[in-house]
Scaffold this motif. Structure first.
Motif, PDB file in Angstrom:
ATOM      1  N   ILE A 107      10.730  -7.585  -1.935  1.00 22.51           N
ATOM      2  CA  ILE A 107      10.462  -6.876  -3.213  1.00 22.51           C
ATOM      3  C   ILE A 107      11.141  -5.701  -3.286  1.00 22.51           C
ATOM      4  O   ILE A 107      11.111  -4.873  -2.198  1.00 22.51           O
ATOM      5  N   GLN A 108      11.670  -5.218  -4.452  1.00 23.07           N
ATOM      6  CA  GLN A 108      12.377  -3.940  -4.547  1.00 23.07           C
ATOM      7  C   GLN A 108      11.661  -3.290  -6.016  1.00 23.07           C
ATOM      8  O   GLN A 108      11.273  -3.907  -6.741  1.00 23.07           O
ATOM      9  N   ALA A 109      11.750  -2.178  -5.530  1.00 20.04           N
ATOM     10  CA  ALA A 109      11.197  -1.131  -6.670  1.00 20.04           C
ATOM     11  C   ALA A 109      12.141   0.086  -6.875  1.00 20.04           C
ATOM     12  O   ALA A 109      12.678   0.729  -6.015  1.00 20.04           O
ATOM     13  N   TYR A 110      12.378   0.495  -8.269  1.00 22.44           N
ATOM     14  CA  TYR A 110      12.932   1.609  -8.717  1.00 22.44           C
ATOM     15  C   TYR A 110      12.144   2.618  -9.617  1.00 22.44           C
ATOM     16  O   TYR A 110      11.288   1.963 -10.718  1.00 22.44           O
ATOM     17  N   ARG A 111      12.246   3.706  -9.377  1.00 23.10           N
ATOM     18  CA  ARG A 111      11.615   4.651 -10.320  1.00 23.10           C
ATOM     19  C   ARG A 111      12.400   5.300 -11.225  1.00 23.10           C
ATOM     20  O   ARG A 111      13.686   5.746 -10.739  1.00 23.10           O
ATOM     21  N   TYR A 112      11.801   5.640 -12.338  1.00 18.67           N
ATOM     22  CA  TYR A 112      12.733   6.465 -13.270  1.00 18.67           C
ATOM     23  C   TYR A 112      12.027   7.385 -14.233  1.00 18.67           C
ATOM     24  O   TYR A 112      10.444   6.999 -14.056  1.00 18.67           O
ATOM     25  N   THR A 113      12.129   8.447 -14.757  1.00 14.00           N
ATOM     26  CA  THR A 113      11.370   9.065 -15.731  1.00 14.00           C
ATOM     27  C   THR A 113      12.050   9.124 -17.156  1.00 14.00           C
ATOM     28  O   THR A 113      13.233   8.450 -17.284  1.00 14.00           O
ATOM     29  N   THR A 114      11.041   9.555 -18.259  1.00  8.04           N
ATOM     30  CA  THR A 114      11.680   9.143 -19.506  1.00  8.04           C
ATOM     31  C   THR A 114      11.358  10.366 -20.458  1.00  8.04           C
ATOM     32  O   THR A 114      10.611  11.322 -19.976  1.00  8.04           O
TER      33      THR A 114
ATOM     34  N   ALA B 249       0.826  -1.199   0.236  1.00 12.86           N
ATOM     35  CA  ALA B 249       0.025   0.095  -0.003  1.00 12.86           C
ATOM     36  C   ALA B 249       1.093   1.208  -0.025  1.00 12.86           C
ATOM     37  O   ALA B 249       0.469   2.206  -0.650  1.00 12.86           O
ATOM     38  N   ASP B 250       1.940   1.123   0.929  1.00 17.26           N
ATOM     39  CA  ASP B 250       2.910   2.467   0.872  1.00 17.26           C
ATOM     40  C   ASP B 250       3.452   2.661  -0.563  1.00 17.26           C
ATOM     41  O   ASP B 250       3.693   3.638  -1.143  1.00 17.26           O
ATOM     42  N   LEU B 251       3.915   1.358  -1.364  1.00 20.00           N
ATOM     43  CA  LEU B 251       4.473   1.597  -2.687  1.00 20.00           C
ATOM     44  C   LEU B 251       3.346   2.323  -3.490  1.00 20.00           C
ATOM     45  O   LEU B 251       3.814   3.173  -4.427  1.00 20.00           O
ATOM     46  N   ILE B 252       2.364   1.738  -3.601  1.00 21.43           N
ATOM     47  CA  ILE B 252       1.166   1.913  -4.513  1.00 21.43           C
ATOM     48  C   ILE B 252       0.981   3.430  -4.201  1.00 21.43           C
ATOM     49  O   ILE B 252       0.705   4.361  -5.218  1.00 21.43           O
ATOM     50  N   ALA B 253       1.054   4.100  -2.966  1.00 20.09           N
ATOM     51  CA  ALA B 253       0.718   5.395  -2.693  1.00 20.09           C
ATOM     52  C   ALA B 253       1.872   6.373  -3.255  1.00 20.09           C
ATOM     53  O   ALA B 253       1.588   7.478  -3.322  1.00 20.09           O
ATOM     54  N   GLN B 254       2.979   5.756  -3.292  1.00 24.21           N
ATOM     55  CA  GLN B 254       4.139   6.521  -3.903  1.00 24.21           C
ATOM     56  C   GLN B 254       4.125   6.659  -5.420  1.00 24.21           C
ATOM     57  O   GLN B 254       4.844   7.429  -5.926  1.00 24.21           O
ATOM     58  N   LEU B 255       3.608   5.924  -6.041  1.00 27.30           N
ATOM     59  CA  LEU B 255       3.500   6.033  -7.361  1.00 27.30           C
ATOM     60  C   LEU B 255       3.070   7.174  -8.048  1.00 27.30           C
ATOM     61  O   LEU B 255       2.073   7.606  -7.535  1.00 27.30           O
TER      62      LEU B 255
END
Length: 185
Positions: free
Chosen positions: A174-181, A117-123
């Motif tokens: 589980i790990q998640a990374y964010r990037y932009t394009t 839920a924390d990950l989803i909230a940060q997307l």
């Protein structure tokens, strides 16, 4: 990094030339990096997406920057046309009706979260590309995928499936990374 319209057009032309070269030789177009302006010689990661009549026809890219931008585009355009396992290799008659899109990725940044839920909230819909990793499994969605999966919970469920995990899967490792394009084409 923001590319000028001229630089974007150079990269789109290079991608199309690499595909045409691939149709003739079976190999990507060799790139003489020194022939390109400094911005296109920078080490950057890209994805090249091919569409035909509005339908996906291939998409291949790199999550890590390992080669100059111009070379990465030529290699990924060739790979999207001929090595995307979801599609047969591109046929010569398809080239004229092919729409090309290039996404230049920012470096990925690790996300910190305490729960799903924390990950989803940060997307950030429409902004974030996400890499999801669990053990040896990894998948990514470019920010453009938000156009089809606008709900963050659905976005994450589909990304888990792309990474080879069940949609309802969750673990503390589980790990998640964010990037932009920067996308153009």
């Amino acid at each position: 990094m923001s590319l000028t319209e001229t630089q974007q057009n150079q990269l789109l032309a290079l991608a199309r030339q690499s595909i045409a070269h691939g149709l003739q030789t079976g190999r990507p177009l060799p790139v003489v990096v020194a022939d390109y302006p400094a911005e296109l010689r920078q080490t950057r990661a890209t994805f090249v997406t091919l569409e035909r009549r509005g339908q996906l026809r291939g998409c291949i890219g790199m999550l890590e920057a390992v080669r100059p931008l111009a070379e990465d585009v030529a290699e990924n355009a060739f790979a999207a046309a001929f090595r995307d396992r979801r599609f047969p290799p591109l046929a010569a008659e398809e080239l004229a009706n092919l729409d090309l899109h290039i996404s230049v990725l920012s470096p990925a940044v690790a996300m910190k979260f305490a729960s799903e839920a924390d990950l989803i909230a940060q997307l950030r819909p429409g902004i974030d590309g996400i890499v999801l990793q669990e053990g040896g499994r990894r998948g990514t969605f470019l920010p453009s995928v938000w156009e089809d999966l606008a709900d963050p919970e659905q976005f994450l469920q589909h990304l888990k499936q792309k990474a080879g995990l069940p949609a309802a899967y969750w673990s503390d490792t589980i790990q998640a990374y964010r990037y932009t394009t920067e996308m153009f084409g």
